[in-house]
Write an enzyme that holds these catalytic residues in place. Structure first.
Site, mmCIF file in Angstrom:
data_model
loop_
_atom_site.group_PDB
_atom_site.id
_atom_site.type_symbol
_atom_site.label_atom_id
_atom_site.label_comp_id
_atom_site.label_asym_id
_atom_site.label_seq_id
_atom_site.Cartn_x
_atom_site.Cartn_y
_atom_site.Cartn_z
ATOM 1 C CG HIS A 70 -9.143 -48.001 -2.926
ATOM 2 N ND1 HIS A 70 -9.717 -48.520 -1.780
ATOM 3 C CD2 HIS A 70 -10.054 -47.123 -3.440
ATOM 4 C CE1 HIS A 70 -10.918 -47.973 -1.601
ATOM 5 N NE2 HIS A 70 -11.144 -47.124 -2.596
ATOM 6 C CG ASP B 187 -14.540 -46.044 -1.822
ATOM 7 O OD1 ASP B 187 -13.405 -46.003 -1.334
ATOM 8 O OD2 ASP B 187 -15.312 -45.084 -1.815
#
Length: 318
Positions: free
Chosen positions: A295, A101
């Protein structure tokens, strides 16, 4: 299984809390938003058992690390200073840098601008973006117009903080296990209006996914109750500053060995395509897309991520 230990070191004028395990070549693990070193709990011991010194700091502003108040303290330049300084504090000339991320953006930028210190790079979930043709917030306004987009929602100091900090355990549960609000293709997100929040319309899941426990949520929530959300959100508020301060990212190439890992169902794929980075990362291995994963890849699919990481590390020149 190698023991994970903790300490605090001074680097670049601040104190960073580290979780670490093992001895050997240094592997630096950088987390994203809104997490902490704990995002790498499945990787630290696995890397240590394979003969590496795995180090996962709480990035400045998170967990038990220092939390400067100024928005500009979270620019990419400051973060790179932390990580280069961390290598110095650990007595290491080089490291392999791994990020997820926002940590991936940090890792790519470490490799791009400090190739003498970072000998290889692994990014997860966020590809190397180089430098956009416009300052990012201008670009997002051009792309999304009047539509709700989470990065633009995060720009006004205090707004998202108030939403998330109203009930931190619930916010953590919804961010990690609810419908992702960073998915611009989600009907829930597309239905939002100006003034809506990141959690508007997101329902708490009846059961947690198999990779996430109540203890995990409690740990992340405890860390965020200590730090608040402001510092992590300030990273988003520096995107235009980074664009102005680091123009070299438009052309500099990452020549080191590189790996990219992403979940097949990661919402970021909708606005952060993989292919453009290949020109700026010429030694990038074929990207690994993990079927069915979302994710939070290194937590969701720890065994597959660990196997890919170790295979990449073992293939690096000594």
């Amino acid at each position: 299984m190698a023991e994970i230990t903790h300490r605090t070191v001074k680097t670049h004028g601040i104190h960073l809390h580290l979780a670490e395990a093992g001895q050997g070549p240094l592997v630096l693990l950088l987390h994203g938003w809104p997490e902490s070193w704990y995002s790498w709990r499945h990787q630290l011991s696995a890397l240590a058992d394979a003969g590496y010194h795995a180090v996962a700091p709480d990035v400045r502003g998170y967990g038990q690390s220092d939390k400067p108040q100024e928005i500009e303290a979270y620019s990419m330049k400051h973060l790179l200073g932390d990580f280069v300084g961390l290598l110095d504090a650990l007595g290491e000339k080089t490291a392999v840098v791994v990020g997820h991320d926002w940590g991936a953006a940090m890792a790519w930028t470490c490799a791009a601008l400090h190739p003498d210190r970072f000998r290889a790079v692994v990014g997860m979930s966020v590809p190397h973006m180089g430098r956009t043709p416009l300052p990012p917030t201008q670009l997002f306004k051009h792309v999304f117009g009047e539509k709700w987009f989470y990065i633009l929602y995060f720009q006004e100091p205090g707004v998202a903080e108030a939403e998330f900090e109203a009930d931190i355990p619930k916010s953590v549960r919804l961010i990690l296990a609810g419908v992702p609000s960073f998915d611009p293709q989600s009907p829930l997100v597309q239905a939002r209006k100006p003034g809506d929040g990141f959690l508007t319309g997101v329902a708490a899941p009846e059961t947690l996914p198999s990779w996430l426990t109540e203890e995990d949520i409690a740990y992340f929530a405890k860390e965020l109750e200590g730090s608040g959300f402001r510092s992590g959100l300030n990273r988003y508020r520096n995107m235009d500053r980074d664009w102005a301060e680091l123009p070299e990212l438009a052309t500099v190439k990452i020549e080191q060995p590189a790996l990219f890992i992403i979940g097949e169902k990661d919402p970021g794929r909708a606005f952060a395509p993989i292919d453009p980075m290949k020109a700026l990362v010429p030694n990038l291995q074929e990207p690994l897309v993990i079927p069915g994963a979302g994710h939070w890849i290194q937590q969701e699919r720890a065994e597959e991520v660990n196997a890919a990481l170790l295979a990449f590390l073992k293939a690096l020149p000594a």
